[in-house]
Design an enzyme around this catalytic site. Structure first.
Site: not given
Ligand code: 3AM
Length: 350
Positions: A17, A124
């Site tokens: 992401v 999940d």
């Molecule tokens: O790896 P971390 O936990 O820091 O918060 C989500 C996660 O962060 C972020 O991408 C990582 C893998 O899922 N994420 C997912 N969708 C998102 C969104 N729509 C996002 N962050 C911001 N906006």
């Protein structure tokens, strides 16, 4: 259509992401290499059919060539404050207070009620899959989601948050999401895991599946909160409350979280602090009288999020050379790339 890939936010099971900008707008883009993009395409298919203030919004999809690799990209609204798990860790003492738990829980239950009414199970639910934005929580990461009807879908999710019937591989339905919601509330209240005493994943799954226990309900919570948790953490899926019933429970039923109300009543954090609304919310947090105005909750959120977040976007920080220009080389006519496209998604893809 040209858009720009920004910094990497994080990595999911099979995708990365990143931030993305297009014509001044900021998005999140989840990308995986085209030959390995089946799970992401499945997620895109589900997300593109959804539209709720409590579910992260779909913004389109495309295919790009970057560093000689074909990537499938799924665009979503950008959620600037990270996940609920991160927001919990950032708070004083590493856990959330009861009012904040109630507000987030209400929004998650609204999202679940919407999904379940459309015949979908998320599969999940956990703090790491709930995303936090300016107006609170939205359900994200539909990588495990499935139709209730789909009896062929593999059982999935995160063992620590799995309902007993899922751990036994019997069934995974709407009630299983409600159990996971209960585990997520324990996570918010304690800052820890729902099953802290069980060491390895195998014993944990066995324990969840075959013991008669439920996660420990924190003793410091109010009567209403404990009762609500009891309705979620019932080992019998048939006796668990449905999302529509939980919305009427006294723990969250009286909260006023109307999004339009939040928007129309928004104030700058500084002005709200000056008016003392923050302490007003903190002091009235007894839950015997859990009736807060929309304004108070909105203000509390904005201040809390601005105060505790280390992820408030700071675009000036990212120098131009860190942005990669991506040009869509194939947009599977939006019929294929998902229905329910918004004007933003069309901008991204044409
Ligand atoms: O790896 P971390 O936990 O820091 O918060 C989500 C996660 O962060 C972020 O991408 C990582 C893998 O899922 N994420 C997912 N969708 C998102 C969104 N729509 C996002 N962050 C911001 N906006």
């Amino acid at each position: 259509m040209e858009w720009h890939r920004g910094h990497t936010i994080g990595h999911g099971a099979s995708a990365t992401v990143s931030t993305a900008t297009c014509r001044g707008g900021v998005f999140a883009v989840k990308s995986s290499e085209l030959p390995r993009s089946k799970p992401l395409k499945k997620e895109q298919n589900i997300l593109s059919s959804l539209s709720s203030p409590y579910v992260v919004a779909y913004k389109g999809c495309d295919i790009t060539m970057e560093n000689n690799k074909l990537l499938f990209n799924l665009f979503m609204e950008y959620m600037p404050f990270g996940t609920l798990a991160q927001a919990t860790r950032r708070c004083d003492g590493g856990r959330l207070n009861e009012l904040t738990i109630a507000c987030y829980t209400r929004q998650i239950v609204e999202g679940l009620e919407y999904l379940h009414s459309k015949g979908l199970v998320h599969c999940d639910i956990k703090g790491a899959n709930i995303l936090i934005g300016e107006y609170g929580a939205k359900i994200g990461d539909f990588g495990c989601a499935k139709s209730v009807e789909d009896s062929t879908a593999a059982i999935g999710g995160t063992p620590m948050f799995m309902a007993p019937e899922v751990a036994r591989r019997e069934e995974q339905g709407c009630a299983s999401d409600i159990w996971s919601l209960g585990c997520t509330m324990v996570e918010m209240a304690t800052g820890g895991t729902p099953w802290p005493i069980v060491a390895d994943p195998f014993s944990m799954l066995y324990h969840i599946a075959y013991s008669n226990e439920v996660p420990q309900i924190p003793s410091f919570l109010s009567k209403e909160a404990k009762d609500f948790l009891g309705k979620c953490l019932n080992r019998n899926p048939k006796e668990r409350w449905r999302a529509s019933e939980l919305l009427k429970h006294p723990f969250i039923g009286k909260l006023c979280l109307n999004k339009e109300g939040l928007e129309s009543n928004s104030s700058s954090p500084t002005s709200v602090l000056e008016q003392g609304f923050w302490s007003c919310v903190e002091e009235s947090e007894s839950f015997g009288n859990l009736v807060h105005t929309t304004f108070e909750i909105s203000a509390a959120w904005r201040i809390r999020m601005l105060a505790v977040s280390s992820r408030v976007p700071c675009w000036g920080r990212h120098h131009d050379e860190n942005w990669i220009t991506a040009r869509s080389i194939r947009v599977e006519g939006f019929g294929n790339c998902g229905t329910g496209t918004t004007s933003t998604s069309r901008e991204l893809s044409h």
